[in-house]
Scaffold this active site. Structure first.
Site, short mmCIF file in Angstrom:
data_model
loop_
_atom_site.label_atom_id
_atom_site.label_comp_id
_atom_site.label_asym_id
_atom_site.label_seq_id
_atom_site.Cartn_x
_atom_site.Cartn_y
_atom_site.Cartn_z
N PRO A 88 1.88 1.00 -11.88
CA PRO A 88 1.08 1.39 -12.94
C PRO A 88 1.36 0.99 -14.29
CG PRO A 88 2.55 3.23 -12.35
CD PRO A 88 2.67 2.14 -11.62
N GLN A 122 -2.35 7.43 -11.20
CA GLN A 122 -1.28 8.06 -12.08
C GLN A 122 -1.73 8.85 -13.15
OE1 GLN A 122 1.89 6.14 -14.71
NE2 GLN A 122 3.38 6.24 -12.96
N CYS A 155 8.20 7.02 -18.30
CA CYS A 155 8.03 6.63 -19.58
C CYS A 155 9.27 6.93 -20.70
CB CYS A 155 6.66 6.92 -20.27
SG CYS A 155 6.46 6.26 -21.75
N LYS A 201 6.96 8.71 -9.94
CA LYS A 201 7.79 7.55 -10.20
C LYS A 201 8.63 7.96 -11.20
CE LYS A 201 7.27 2.88 -11.72
NZ LYS A 201 8.06 2.73 -12.76
N HIS A 221 12.87 3.75 -10.29
CA HIS A 221 13.23 2.68 -11.48
C HIS A 221 14.67 2.78 -11.94
CE1 HIS A 221 11.81 0.39 -15.24
NE2 HIS A 221 12.91 0.08 -14.74
N ASN A 236 11.82 -0.15 -7.90
CA ASN A 236 11.37 -0.85 -9.11
C ASN A 236 12.42 -1.51 -9.98
OD1 ASN A 236 9.55 0.37 -11.80
ND2 ASN A 236 9.30 -1.63 -11.00
N GLY A 237 12.32 -2.62 -10.30
CA GLY A 237 13.34 -3.18 -11.34
C GLY A 237 13.94 -4.49 -10.72
N ASN A 238 13.88 -5.54 -11.93
CA ASN A 238 14.59 -6.75 -11.67
C ASN A 238 13.79 -7.62 -10.62
OD1 ASN A 238 16.76 -5.68 -12.87
ND2 ASN A 238 18.24 -5.40 -11.27
N GLU A 277 6.12 -6.28 -14.76
CA GLU A 277 6.14 -7.60 -15.63
C GLU A 277 6.17 -8.63 -14.88
OE1 GLU A 277 7.99 -8.61 -19.71
OE2 GLU A 277 9.28 -7.33 -18.38
#
Length: 467
Positions: A29, A92, A121, A160, A188, A221-223, A246
């Site tokens: 999201p 979400q 967030c 999340k 994350h 989530n991440g990297n 991203e």
């Protein structure tokens, strides 16, 4: 729009397998960046499950706020949540009031497969409004937010979240989310303070600890910048799926060719791509499968925007184009400036996105010129290595990851006692310009989602920043 036929509510593994189709490749999201047109493009290039942009529960629950509803999840045009073009879909919300959250969730219940709660967030506006990662200290409230949906919706609730500094607290937190009723957890691997220039690397070991501690499916989530990172993440964490924000924004074909066979009624199987250890992995055919020509992707996205009835915001369109075509725009500065100056009327039925299309087509001609000038060399011979990060840089006409450089270290203190202004070396001009654009875009997106006494609007990624 006809909603899905009523079925028995499934949870956990039954939901993951029988409704979502055992997905491995998930699009996060993202504020202003995971809208319908982007979801449709992403599905074509291998995404198996996609989340909506974060929706502000308080504003969405307000009956008089028709404009906000249509802007964030449009049910009047009959396309968002359509089983034939927009599923599997998880919507979400950010919230800090269980009743408002339930009211909003009930409105979109017929149009999605699950409702997700944003607990990740890290932005200051989330701190002010008390939502996202700034609910981390209020476990009782988080429990209520999840549990009210678990008890009252016909579809599952998911969550999340960001990790804590210690593995022990992260695991305890994840188990609390599971006990409240969350049927899938997306972890994350960054703590709340890891944002902006302090983003750094996500900690996959904490994601692994969460996966080993809970009984529900876990998304990592991440990297994730390249397809090879997907393989590495799944192996390192044992997660059931990998979520990208991203990385997928800069290359919407990040998951292309990876989709496995599925039991989901919404998705179909495609061929598997080669693993990074295969000798053919760096063939031109395989490279172009996972990193196509970026102008082709941008034009395809714009054609989706122009073909559908559901409106797409100007900020979403412009943000996507700058990200997808960044490698070419860095070199063709006049077109970058021209793209930034395109004037459209967001209130018009057709806001004038054809002008964006003309800029993309002009850049495509220049990229074809550069590709032709490279001759008959295989693409693998045109790959370079970034000296700062050691990461691969593809030819500039191909879609590829963008990695933000760390801030330069301060110079050593001078030996002289004479006062000298503290100066840091300036980063490359293009890096500085892109960073400035990203920051301005993030601020604009956050301002779009104000919600009375619960202000803010960062989703799981802000203009390409995962949270």
């Amino acid at each position: 729009m006809a909603s899905l036929p009523a079925t028995k509510k499934l949870g956990g593994w039954d939901f993951y397998k029988n409704v979502l189709g055992s997905p491995k490749y998930i699009v996060a999201p993202m504020v202003d960046q995971s809208e319908l047109a982007w979801r449709r493009l992403s599905r074509k290039y291998g995404a198996q499950v996609i989340y909506s942009p974060m929706i502000n529960a308080k504003m969405f629950a307000t009956q008089t706020n028709k404009h906000y509803r249509e802007l964030n999840f449009n049910t009047t045009c009959g396309e968002e949540g359509d089983p034939t073009v927009d599923r599997p879909l998880i919507v979400q919300f950010c919230a800090n009031d269980p009743e408002q959250l339930l009211t909003s969730a009930k409105l979109i219940e017929p149009y999605c497969d699950a409702v997700d709660i944003n607990l990740g967030c890290p932005q200051d506006i989330a701190k002010k409004g008390k939502y996202g990662a700034f609910l981390q200290e209020d476990w009782d409230l988080i429990y209520k937010l999840i549990n009210i949906l678990h008890e009252n919706l016909s579809i599952p609730v998911t969550a999340k979240f960001r990790v804590f500094p210690t593995v022990e607290k992260t695991v305890a937190y994840a188990k609390m989310l599971e006990s409240a009723g969350a049927q899938i957890l997306t972890c994350h691997g960054r703590i709340r303070e890891q944002r902006g220039v302090n983003t750094g690397l996500a900690d996959w070991s904490k994601i692994k600890a969460v996966k080993e501690a809970v009984a529900v499916p876990v998304f990592a989530n991440g990297n994730i910048l390249y397809q090879s990172d997907i393989f590495d993440c799944l192996e390192a964490t044992g997660a059931d799926g990998v979520m990208s924000a991203e990385g997928q924004l800069y290359n919407p074909a990040l998951f292309n060719g990876l989709t496995t066979s599925s039991t989901s009624s919404y998705s179909s199987s495609t061929s598997l791509s080669l693993s990074p250890t295969d000798p053919e992995y760096l063939s031109d055919e395989q490279i172009l499968l996972r990193q196509p020509r970026h102008c082709d992707l941008a034009i395809e996205y714009l054609n989706i925007v122009l073909s559908q009835q559901t409106p797409t915001t100007v900020s979403a369109v412009k943000g996507h184009l700058f990200k997808i075509m960044r490698p070419g725009l860095v070199k063709e500065k006049d077109l970058r400036e021209k793209l930034g100056k395109v004037k459209v009327n967001p209130k018009a039925p057709r806001p004038g996105y054809e002008e964006y299309l003309r800029v993309c087509e002009e850049l495509k001609v220049r990229m074809e010129r550069d590709e032709k000038a490279a001759g008959d060399k295989p693409l693998k011979e045109l790959i370079t290595i970034d000296p700062t990060t050691g990461l691969q840089v593809m030819p500039h006409w191909l879609a590829q990851a963008y990695f933000r450089p760390p801030p330069p270290p301060p110079k050593p203190e001078p030996q002289s006692k004479k006062a000298i202004p503290n100066k840091r070396p300036l980063p490359d001009l293009e890096i500085a310009l892109v960073a400035e654009e990203a920051q301005q875009g993030e601020e604009r997106s956050l301002k779009r989602v104000k919600l009375g006494d619960v202000e803010g609007g960062a989703g799981s990624a802000h203009v390409g920043l995962t949270v």
